[in-house]
Design a protein around this motif. Structure first.
Motif, PDB file in Angstrom:
ATOM      1  N   ALA A  33       0.817  -1.217   0.000  1.00 52.22           N
ATOM      2  CA  ALA A  33       0.000   0.000   0.000  1.00 52.22           C
ATOM      3  C   ALA A  33       0.849   1.264   0.000  1.00 52.22           C
ATOM      4  N   ALA A  34       1.988   1.214   0.659  1.00 53.22           N
ATOM      5  CA  ALA A  34       2.846   2.395   0.771  1.00 53.22           C
ATOM      6  C   ALA A  34       3.417   2.851  -0.566  1.00 53.22           C
ATOM      7  N   ILE A  35       3.431   1.966  -1.555  1.00 49.76           N
ATOM      8  CA  ILE A  35       3.956   2.371  -2.866  1.00 49.76           C
ATOM      9  C   ILE A  35       2.942   2.152  -3.990  1.00 49.76           C
ATOM     10  N   GLN A  36       1.657   2.195  -3.654  1.00 55.57           N
ATOM     11  CA  GLN A  36       0.635   2.075  -4.693  1.00 55.57           C
ATOM     12  C   GLN A  36       0.732   3.193  -5.723  1.00 55.57           C
ATOM     13  N   TYR A  37       1.245   4.349  -5.314  1.00 56.21           N
ATOM     14  CA  TYR A  37       1.402   5.456  -6.262  1.00 56.21           C
ATOM     15  C   TYR A  37       2.301   5.053  -7.425  1.00 56.21           C
ATOM     16  N   VAL A  38       3.263   4.171  -7.176  1.00 53.24           N
ATOM     17  CA  VAL A  38       4.152   3.692  -8.237  1.00 53.24           C
ATOM     18  C   VAL A  38       3.336   2.900  -9.257  1.00 53.24           C
ATOM     19  N   ALA A  39       2.460   2.023  -8.762  1.00 52.44           N
ATOM     20  CA  ALA A  39       1.592   1.253  -9.659  1.00 52.44           C
ATOM     21  C   ALA A  39       0.687   2.184 -10.450  1.00 52.44           C
ATOM     22  N   HIS A  40       0.123   3.193  -9.783  1.00 50.97           N
ATOM     23  CA  HIS A  40      -0.758   4.134 -10.489  1.00 50.97           C
ATOM     24  C   HIS A  40      -0.013   4.821 -11.624  1.00 50.97           C
ATOM     25  N   TYR A  41       1.218   5.234 -11.356  1.00 48.24           N
ATOM     26  CA  TYR A  41       1.994   5.924 -12.396  1.00 48.24           C
ATOM     27  C   TYR A  41       2.271   5.005 -13.581  1.00 48.24           C
ATOM     28  N   SER A  58      -6.919   9.460 -14.993  1.00 47.63           N
ATOM     29  CA  SER A  58      -7.402   9.069 -13.666  1.00 47.63           C
ATOM     30  C   SER A  58      -6.287   8.436 -12.831  1.00 47.63           C
ATOM     31  N   LEU A  59      -5.485   7.583 -13.450  1.00 45.98           N
ATOM     32  CA  LEU A  59      -4.389   6.935 -12.732  1.00 45.98           C
ATOM     33  C   LEU A  59      -3.301   7.937 -12.334  1.00 45.98           C
ATOM     34  N   PHE A  60      -3.003   8.893 -13.196  1.00 50.48           N
ATOM     35  CA  PHE A  60      -2.027   9.925 -12.844  1.00 50.48           C
ATOM     36  C   PHE A  60      -2.541  10.771 -11.670  1.00 50.48           C
ATOM     37  N   GLU A  61      -3.835  11.073 -11.673  1.00 47.67           N
ATOM     38  CA  GLU A  61      -4.424  11.823 -10.569  1.00 47.67           C
ATOM     39  C   GLU A  61      -4.330  11.027  -9.266  1.00 47.67           C
ATOM     40  N   ARG A  62      -4.609   9.731  -9.344  1.00 48.39           N
ATOM     41  CA  ARG A  62      -4.503   8.869  -8.165  1.00 48.39           C
ATOM     42  C   ARG A  62      -3.053   8.807  -7.679  1.00 48.39           C
ATOM     43  N   CYS A  63      -2.121   8.796  -8.595  1.00 45.54           N
ATOM     44  CA  CYS A  63      -0.706   8.806  -8.236  1.00 45.54           C
ATOM     45  C   CYS A  63      -0.389  10.053  -7.417  1.00 45.54           C
ATOM     46  N   LEU A  64      -0.834  11.205  -7.894  1.00 42.10           N
ATOM     47  CA  LEU A  64      -0.548  12.455  -7.193  1.00 42.10           C
ATOM     48  C   LEU A  64      -1.225  12.521  -5.835  1.00 42.10           C
ATOM     49  N   LYS A  78       2.518  14.543 -12.864  1.00 42.52           N
ATOM     50  CA  LYS A  78       2.103  15.941 -13.009  1.00 42.52           C
ATOM     51  C   LYS A  78       2.332  16.419 -14.450  1.00 42.52           C
ATOM     52  N   THR A  79       3.495  16.098 -14.982  1.00 41.29           N
ATOM     53  CA  THR A  79       3.811  16.483 -16.362  1.00 41.29           C
ATOM     54  C   THR A  79       2.828  15.850 -17.348  1.00 41.29           C
ATOM     55  N   GLU A  80       2.550  14.566 -17.165  1.00 37.88           N
ATOM     56  CA  GLU A  80       1.619  13.885 -18.074  1.00 37.88           C
ATOM     57  C   GLU A  80       0.225  14.492 -17.995  1.00 37.88           C
TER      58      GLU A  80
END
Length: 86
Positions: A33-41, A58-64, A78-80
């Motif tokens: 869970a602590a690195i789910q942002y990596v999966a989202h990206y 949507s996935l980039f937003e979830r990453c942020l 953010k760039t994407e």
């Protein structure tokens, strides 16, 4: 991720996903869970490459929303999002 050049288990699972060896659901289930942002990206990038811009956004937003500030994934998500808004 590792800076010493050795693959970590999470790095391998991300590579497996990008190569099509595991599904997006499998990747999300296997990363902590602590690195789910990596999966989202990375899922967002793959969706973008596949032409699915709305899901990628949507996935980039979830990453942020869940990222570590200043991370590689946060900066590039953010760039994407900026590019998708054009």
């Amino acid at each position: 991720s590792s800076l010493d050049g050795k693959w970590q288990p999470d790095d391998r699972r991300i590579a497996d996903y990008l190569l099509g060896d595991i599904s997006e659901d499998e990747l999300n289930a296997e990363l902590p869970a602590a690195i789910q942002y990596v999966a989202h990206y990375f899922c967002g990038m793959k969706r973008l490459f596949d032409g699915d811009r709305s899901v990628a956004k949507s996935l980039f937003e979830r990453c942020l929303e869940s990222t570590v500030e200043g991370s590689f994934e946060a900066m590039h998500a953010k760039t994407e999002l900026e590019l998708l808004a054009k």
